[in-house]
Design a protein around this motif. Sequence first.
Motif, short mmCIF file in Angstrom:
data_model
loop_
_atom_site.label_atom_id
_atom_site.label_comp_id
_atom_site.label_asym_id
_atom_site.label_seq_id
_atom_site.Cartn_x
_atom_site.Cartn_y
_atom_site.Cartn_z
N PHE A 105 -8.53 -0.21 -2.47
CA PHE A 105 -8.50 0.82 -3.51
C PHE A 105 -9.81 0.89 -4.29
O PHE A 105 -10.14 1.96 -4.84
N LEU A 151 -0.24 4.70 -8.43
CA LEU A 151 -1.60 4.81 -7.90
C LEU A 151 -2.60 5.00 -9.03
O LEU A 151 -3.70 4.41 -9.02
N THR A 198 -5.69 2.37 -10.03
CA THR A 198 -7.09 2.78 -10.21
C THR A 198 -7.60 2.40 -11.60
O THR A 198 -8.75 1.94 -11.74
N TRP A 231 -8.63 10.50 3.13
CA TRP A 231 -9.38 10.45 1.87
C TRP A 231 -10.36 11.61 1.80
O TRP A 231 -10.56 12.33 2.77
N VAL A 277 0.84 -1.21 0.00
CA VAL A 277 0.00 0.00 0.00
C VAL A 277 0.87 1.25 0.00
O VAL A 277 0.61 2.21 -0.73
N PRO A 280 -11.06 5.08 -3.64
CA PRO A 280 -10.21 5.56 -4.73
C PRO A 280 -9.50 6.87 -4.43
O PRO A 280 -8.52 7.21 -5.10
N PRO A 324 -6.74 -2.28 -11.93
CA PRO A 324 -6.34 -2.81 -10.62
C PRO A 324 -5.85 -4.25 -10.64
O PRO A 324 -4.88 -4.56 -9.95
#
Length: 414
Positions: free
Chosen positions: A382, A275, A279, A414, A265, A386, A282
């Motif tokens: 994720f 990242l 997204t 987030w 992570v 997101p 995945p």
Amino acid sequence: MAVTKQQDSAQAEFDFNPMVSPHRENPHLFYRDARQRPVTLSPSIGAYMVTRYDDIKAVLDDPESFSSAAALPWIYDNPPEVVAELRAANVPETTMVVNEDEPRHRQMRALFDAGVSGARVRSLLPVMRDRANELIDRFTGGSAELVSEYAIPFVQTVINAVIGFPPEDAEQIQTWTDDVNTLWNQLAPVSDRVAAARRLGEYTRYLQSQIDDRRAHPRDDMISVLVHGTDQFDGLADDYVHNIIRGAVRVAGFDTTRDAITATVLVALQNPDILERVTAEPTQTIMKVTEEALRRDAPHRGLFRITTRDVELGGTALPQGSPLLLLFGSANRDESVFSDPDAVHLDRPNVRDHLAFGKGLHSCPGAPLARAEIRIALETLFNRMPELRLADGYEPTYIASYFFRGLESLQVRW
């Protein structure tokens, strides 16, 4: 461990202690320097440090010259006051899968493999997804700490299900598991090891009750496999079941996967381009970032071996009976094998050559389970979040651990 000190004073001063600065925060500067030297004795560890990829592979590929009998420490090798507590509580100690050489290793490994078979891993995927979603549902306030609030309870649930421990006992089992880690750690304060040994008596009685239950009422779990065996191999005596469950399964199956999840992570969150790929695609990206994180930040520092004869390794003559510490984390950043080793490259062509799960006879039997846990934990996280980002000002710090390298915390928002 008895060590014959045949190195000069300059080499002896080149020591390694993962419990303290600077090796605790970043051992890789030390590893880089060590790879330029002959195999060297660490007075703190009490073993010769093997840091180069090719040297470690040579050891792993030659189990006849480098025995696994000392792969993990024996808890009865602790100081007398610790041993006294273990004896008073009738705590058993036998070899484990990782400490066995052939031919005995074959039976133990077959039983272990049966307990974490592909079918068993697949059957646990719904458990993994449900637990990951349940933990994310608990996040509030726009921030979370992913070690204690996500990775730890997630992996506890999975490894306890594999073993057959009741979910309600998870917290107590974790305390006992931490005690086993303390007893393995020769750098831990003796007072801590005495207290851990005292508590292990209760763990022994608990494990025996689980073993007795499975002997009478087999289930689809690791305890039952170890007790009853398979079509090809008989089950093991109770003392062996104790040792395998409390050490090779519960410790190794928890710490390494917890740390691999958070390391993976962190890699994703520290690299915006990665990242973005996570997204956008995945499934493929998570598999790639997982392998690169396992290579770059191996959660298991290494294992011991002991020479069965006089050998030469990495420019050093080693007499029979010399203990070695194979530092997988160093091998995984060996510049002669992995180009630009400190960087993160998702499309690294030889990434699967990493030694995070070992190689050869003693390659980790739980690797498929660990990879499945990492994948599900990241996919769920994720997909559900997101907008996940590192908390402002977050700087990674690492636990003081003899065998494992993992984050103390992973603060996100987030």
